[in-house]
Each structure stands twice: as C-alpha cells, then as structure tokens.
Motif scaffolding. Structure first.
Motif, PDB file in Angstrom:
ATOM      1  N   LEU A   1       0.806  -1.221   0.000  1.00  0.00           N
ATOM      2  CA  LEU A   1       0.000   0.000   0.000  1.00  0.00           C
ATOM      3  C   LEU A   1       0.839   1.272   0.000  1.00  0.00           C
ATOM      4  O   LEU A   1       0.317   2.346  -0.263  1.00  0.00           O
ATOM      5  N   LYS A   2       2.111   1.119   0.300  1.00  0.00           N
ATOM      6  CA  LYS A   2       2.983   2.295   0.447  1.00  0.00           C
ATOM      7  C   LYS A   2       2.901   3.259  -0.742  1.00  0.00           C
ATOM      8  O   LYS A   2       2.651   4.442  -0.561  1.00  0.00           O
ATOM      9  N   PRO A   3       3.080   2.736  -1.988  1.00  0.00           N
ATOM     10  CA  PRO A   3       3.010   3.676  -3.115  1.00  0.00           C
ATOM     11  C   PRO A   3       1.639   4.311  -3.259  1.00  0.00           C
ATOM     12  O   PRO A   3       1.533   5.498  -3.562  1.00  0.00           O
ATOM     13  N   VAL A   4       0.593   3.510  -3.006  1.00  0.00           N
ATOM     14  CA  VAL A   4      -0.776   4.027  -3.138  1.00  0.00           C
ATOM     15  C   VAL A   4      -1.020   5.100  -2.095  1.00  0.00           C
ATOM     16  O   VAL A   4      -1.575   6.169  -2.399  1.00  0.00           O
ATOM     17  N   LEU A   5      -0.587   4.820  -0.855  1.00  0.00           N
ATOM     18  CA  LEU A   5      -0.776   5.796   0.227  1.00  0.00           C
ATOM     19  C   LEU A   5       0.009   7.071  -0.062  1.00  0.00           C
ATOM     20  O   LEU A   5      -0.481   8.178   0.175  1.00  0.00           O
TER      21      LEU A   5
END
Lengths: 186, 152
Positions: free
Chosen positions: B55-59
């Motif tokens: 989720l890091k890139p999405v967040l």
C-alpha cells in the motif's frame, strides 16, 4: 546402518520425528553454524540464518529422497539460505550505495565475537572482497577442507570450475594480503 | 591446470585458527530455540508488513493528491469565503437600513400621522379631472400618440 540413516528413518516416523530432529540439530548445529558464519561473517546474522536453515530442513525433510548424503543436503540448504540472506541485504543496500563486500567488512569490523589478531582480520577482509562463488569455495576448501566432489554436490558446480574458482581466490587473497601486510606492525 | 601443489602462497603457511567465537553457551540452547520456533512460529510480521509495503506507493500517491488538493482548494475557498462574507455584509447592511427606516417610521408619533392625513394639502391625484380621465381611458391612443398630443 549409518547414524544419518538412523536419523532419517526416525524423522519419517511421526512419533519419533521431533526427537530425531533434535538429534539432527545436535549433530550438525556447529558445523552448519561455522559454515554460515564464514559466509555472512557476523554472529547475529549467522544465528538468524542458522535458525531459518533448520526450519527449512524441518519443512523439507519429507521431500528428502536420499539422492545425496544428508550432510550435503544440509550444507546446500545452509549455503542457499546464507546467499539469500546476503542478496536481501544487497537489495536493501542499493539505496545506501554500498555493496555486499562493504557490508561484509562492516559486519566483520563491528562483530564483537571476533577474537582474531590484525593478521586474521586482514585475511578475513581479503576473503570478504572476493566474489561470492570464490568466497564460498575458498572457505569450504581452505578452512573446512571439504573435498571438491562434495563441494560440487553442495554448490551444483563442476569440480573443474571449483578448482578454477579456488585458484583465482587464492591469488586474490595473496595479493590483498601482500599489499596490506606491510601496514601491520610486527 | 589448477593443481593444489602449484598454489602454496605465504599466507597458507600460517595457523588457520578460527578467529570467530560465539556467545557463551550459545549452542546449549540452540536446539530448544529452533524447536520453539518450529512449534510456535514468531507472529508473522509478514502479513502486515507486506500489506504496508504494497500500500505504500498508493498511500504516498493519495497523500500527494490530498496535499495538492488542499494547496489548490484553500486559496479558492479563501477567496470564495471572502466574497460570501462581503455579499453577506451587503445584505446585512441593506437589512439593517430597512430596519432603520422601519424604526424611524415607528418612531413617528400618532399625532403626526393623523395630521398628515387630515391636512388640506392637495395631492396630485386630486387635481385630475374625472372627465379627462374618462376621455383618456376611452381614447385607445398608443404611447406615441399620447406623447405627440401632449407636445401639441
């Protein structure tokens, strides 16, 4: 019946599996520890890799077909786990612009469980800067005195290629030691 | 080609003593620790770590979009709000002036109003002759004709 065969037979019986595995750990823990330690250098990393190796061995023992000796199979798993560990470190270090060799030297210098003198540190640094395959072969041949045939089974490399790797490794270690030895006070 | 007897550099004549050591009694407890790990694997931080890693890139993207939105919308809202406040101020002023006139009308006392109604002052309407009014209403003239009639 060999000791290994007894361990393997007991491991296949669910009622004796755990006891047999404890026996396997007891028999091979030190040899595998020192094999891993020479690859990753640092005690804490070695401890992690050794535990992971034994867990892999436990999970994979049912698939062991006995095509190679138990010793060879265990060494192969420990070697693969060590290389996997170093590769993971390498990926993490890509951002910090250091390479695997630098990581190993840092590991070596910061290891509180290194009791060697300056010359032994120099030798270990010379080994640390070798390419991965040459480092493995050098350690297994020079320190553990494993035969090329066994090494060939563990590393999946031909005996000729192993001899060549060892030859190159020895030359590089010799050059490194010669060029740095004068800096060490007698 | 790579025979061992050809390779005997100086460093190999030295003692091969293992320079590494382990913590005291390290190997004594190793078996128990490994069996413990096998029986009760350490709570996998992998699931949560994996989710966070995925989720890091999405967040990060969501955070950036939110930041850009706040940076853009805040000045707009500021101006819009300022306009609204100004128009509200105008309305308030108008209302308060109406209120003032109401107050001023109510402040007139009753006698003044009665006097105004009963005064003899002639209103403009009272000056119109009823006959003229009737003639005007029945004339059916348009505005142009009325205007020319007045001019004449």
């Amino acid at each position: 019946m060999t000791n290994d065969q007894q361990i393997l037979d007991s491991l296949k019986d669910p009622s004796t599996k755990e006891l047999a595995f404890r026996h396997l750990i007891s028999t091979y823990k030190e040899r595998l520890y020192w094999h891993i330690r020479k690859i990753v250098m640092n005690h804490d990393d070695t401890d992690d890799v050794l535990q992971n190796s034994f867990i892999k061995i436990w999970n994979g023992i049912d698939s062991f077909r006995g095509e190679s000796s138990l010793f060879t199979w265990l060494y192969r798993i420990a070697t693969n786990e060590s290389i996997t560990f170093l590769n993971q470190r390498k990926r993490k270090m890509m951002s910090s612009l250091t390479d695997e060799n630098e990581y190993l030297i840092e590991n070596l210098e910061s290891d509180t469980y290194f009791d060697g003198d300056e010359w032994q540190m120099l030798l270990q640094k010379a080994i640390a800067i070798l390419p991965e395959k040459q480092r493995l072969v050098f350690n297994m041949k020079y320190f553990d005195e494993i035969k090329y045939e066994e090494m060939s089974e563990i590393l999946g490399t031909s005996v000729g290629a192993l001899k060549a790797s060892y030859h190159h490794a020895v030359k590089k270690v010799e050059e490194y030691v010669k060029s740095h030895e004068t800096r060490i006070d007698p | 080609m790579y025979e061992e007897e050809n390779i005997e550099p100086e460093f190999m004549k030295r003692d091969k003593t293992n320079p590494f050591r382990t913590p005291d009694r390290y190997f004594d407890s190793l078996g128990d620790r490994i069996m413990g790990e096998i029986r009760h694997p350490a709570k996998s931080k992998t699931t949560s770590t994996k989710v966070i890693r995925l989720l890091k890139p999405v967040l990060g993207l969501a955070a950036s979009i939110t930041l850009v939105y706040i940076l853009i919308s805040n000045p707009i809202n500021h101006f819009l709000l300022k306009g609204t406040i100004n128009s509200q101020a105008d309305v308030t002023t108008a209302v308060s002036s109406d209120y003032d006139s109401t107050l001023s009308f109510s402040s007139i006392d009753d006698n003044t109003i009665i006097n105004a109604i009963s005064s003899d002052e002639i209103s403009p309407v009272s000056q119109i002759n009823p006959e003229d009014m009737l003639a005007y209403l029945s004339s059916r003239m348009n505005e142009v004709e009325i205007y020319s009639e007045i001019q004449n």
